[in-house]
Design an enzyme around this catalytic site. Sequence first.
Site, PDB file in Angstrom:
ATOM      1  N   TYR A 117      -1.599   0.085  10.285  1.00 25.70           N
ATOM      2  CA  TYR A 117      -1.721  -0.589   9.166  1.00 25.70           C
ATOM      3  C   TYR A 117      -0.598  -0.391   8.144  1.00 25.70           C
ATOM      4  O   TYR A 117      -0.107  -1.620   7.456  1.00 25.70           O
ATOM      5  CB  TYR A 117      -3.084  -0.184   8.346  1.00 25.70           C
ATOM      6  CG  TYR A 117      -3.297  -0.448   6.745  1.00 25.70           C
ATOM      7  CD1 TYR A 117      -3.390  -1.860   6.488  1.00 25.70           C
ATOM      8  CD2 TYR A 117      -3.062   0.482   5.675  1.00 25.70           C
ATOM      9  CE1 TYR A 117      -3.594  -2.132   5.298  1.00 25.70           C
ATOM     10  CE2 TYR A 117      -3.338  -0.042   4.693  1.00 25.70           C
ATOM     11  CZ  TYR A 117      -3.526  -1.313   4.124  1.00 25.70           C
ATOM     12  OH  TYR A 117      -3.741  -1.742   3.014  1.00 25.70           O
TER      13      TYR A 117
ATOM     14  N   THR B 226       0.696  -1.268   0.042  1.00 27.14           N
ATOM     15  CA  THR B 226      -0.278  -0.171   0.013  1.00 27.14           C
ATOM     16  C   THR B 226       0.792   1.175  -0.127  1.00 27.14           C
ATOM     17  O   THR B 226       1.984   1.400   0.498  1.00 27.14           O
ATOM     18  CB  THR B 226      -0.830   0.036   1.380  1.00 27.14           C
ATOM     19  OG1 THR B 226      -1.322   1.311   1.569  1.00 27.14           O
ATOM     20  CG2 THR B 226      -0.124  -0.319   2.613  1.00 27.14           C
TER      21      THR B 226
END
Length: 332
Positions: free
Chosen positions: A140, A116
Amino acid sequence: MRVLVVGGAGYIGAHVCKTLAARGDEPIVFDNLSSGHEDAVRWGPLVRGDVRSQTDLAHAFTTHKPDAVMHFAANIEVGEGELAPLQFWDNNVGGVVALLLAMRTANCDKLVFSSTCATYGQPGTLPLTEAEPQDPINVYGRTKLTVERMLADVSRAEGLRYAALRYFNAAGASPDGEIGERHDPETHLIPNALKAAAGIGGPMRLFGDDYETRDGTCLRDFIHVMDLAQAHLAALDRLFTHPGGLACNVGTGQGITVREVLEAVERVTGNPVPHDIHPRRAGDPPELYADISMARELLGFKPQYADIETIVDHAWQFHRKAWGLAESPLQD
Ligand code: UDP
């Protein structure tokens, strides 16, 4: 070829399965259905299992003997990670440790991994290249960066071939309306804006209109989920001819603001998007958009649906059906 798609019942995984099947590959979905949808598994078998379970993984590998693995199963909700970090570390990092052990036992050495742009944190330079220092600002992002480093270590020591794709904002739905984005609760911008335009659940919350951007709202790089799927197939194919690993941005290279997304939603639906301005959401960098030169060079990547109106339109066609709305515009 046979591809084990871990997390293949989820949003991006299911679109990748559809794309694999369209070119004659066989996706085998491995998913615990904690957030995925069984009815999104349409192009091959479903093995129900948890990515942290060696027993479940061994069963999948011995039964289906995949030629390669794609890994999508992860906790992705940034806010949730701040409240439940251990769950994220367990699933996002522990899950990959278990998966790599199972791959080693099965002599499977090819992995495409969902990373990501959140691994970059607050970017210093835009557009973001892969050379940007990775300093994630949330749990995350830290779990995903840790996995990238683990993959590099395992590749060096054991010859694992991998591609870590650093997604920007995945959006849209399959153009035929067959599958699309279904998160519960939904936190993403485009589905929330479409919901508001459809009069479902009241006004949308717009998080922050006082950023130093061209219209005060955050700017993101929205990448159509089918383009993202194509990038996965190209990355998968590359593993068969290239040893080692790569980490590569996947976006369009164009930044669109939240307000511009709302305008696109208004044009596509023909409805206004009722919204209230809320304070900035914690952890949102003002601007994120990708330099996609590496994807272009190494994967031959060229987005087909880069235009925001097309992305929103495909999402709208899917949601309209999912929400049981009429085919005709809601208001004329
Ligand atoms: N956003 C918003 N309202 C929403 C959902 C998102 O204003 O209901 C904003 C969010 O603050 C961010 C942008 O839209 O600036 C994209 O957020 P999203 O959650 O879709 O993706 P992210 O960039 O966090 O991966």
